[in-house]
Design a protein around this motif. Sequence first.
Motif, mmCIF file in Angstrom:
data_model
loop_
_atom_site.group_PDB
_atom_site.id
_atom_site.type_symbol
_atom_site.label_atom_id
_atom_site.label_comp_id
_atom_site.label_asym_id
_atom_site.label_seq_id
_atom_site.Cartn_x
_atom_site.Cartn_y
_atom_site.Cartn_z
ATOM 1 N N ARG A 203 -50.001 -15.602 -22.847
ATOM 2 C CA ARG A 203 -50.920 -16.744 -22.712
ATOM 3 C C ARG A 203 -50.221 -18.045 -23.096
ATOM 4 O O ARG A 203 -50.454 -19.082 -22.467
ATOM 5 C CB ARG A 203 -52.170 -16.519 -23.549
ATOM 6 N N GLN B 31 -54.617 -16.570 -18.045
ATOM 7 C CA GLN B 31 -54.330 -15.287 -17.406
ATOM 8 C C GLN B 31 -55.136 -15.131 -16.117
ATOM 9 O O GLN B 31 -54.654 -14.566 -15.154
ATOM 10 C CB GLN B 31 -54.645 -14.129 -18.354
ATOM 11 N N TRP C 290 -53.326 -16.688 -13.404
ATOM 12 C CA TRP C 290 -52.179 -15.837 -13.078
ATOM 13 C C TRP C 290 -52.604 -14.640 -12.223
ATOM 14 O O TRP C 290 -51.991 -14.327 -11.213
ATOM 15 C CB TRP C 290 -51.509 -15.408 -14.379
ATOM 16 N N ASN D 156 -43.452 -15.167 -17.663
ATOM 17 C CA ASN D 156 -43.966 -13.861 -18.075
ATOM 18 C C ASN D 156 -42.843 -12.834 -18.198
ATOM 19 O O ASN D 156 -42.855 -12.003 -19.110
ATOM 20 C CB ASN D 156 -45.024 -13.365 -17.090
#
Length: 154
Positions: free
Chosen positions: A34, A44, A47, A116
């Motif tokens: 996050r 998120q 994403w 990420n």
Amino acid sequence: MDMAVREYSQEELAAQPIGAWSGEACRWVVGALRAQLAVEDLTQLHWWTLNHVAGDPGRWTRAALVERLARYEDLGIDFGGVFDDLVARGWLSEEAGAMTLTEAGEAGRLRARERNLRVHRQAHEGIGAAEFATTIDVLRRMVANLGGDGNLPD
């Protein structure tokens, strides 16, 4: 933050509470993910939306994504607000309700993906593929044993 990790016997490790350790791992991993997404002003949910739409352009509608992702969203984030934000950024377009990523959206997704991946690499340091696979298998079986869905996501 390079903290030395002590070694423990199998007996000491087997006596540990899984809920405490799985919760601690979740807080650290999800927190790091996050934090990296926040650098791009993403959550998120942003994403997940970007990845689902990129993986199957034209398939996902708002309703289908809400149905697919609602079980994973734990912060009470407004799905419609995220979708609207991605459209306003010029990252997502909708035609007849079906979503596709724009060039800018794909570029943003790739930037977030790299962020990420850095978290994943850091979290996996010193952990072999077999150890990781065993950990995932144990956790998914525990989920199933307690009545949850222990299958891997589609």
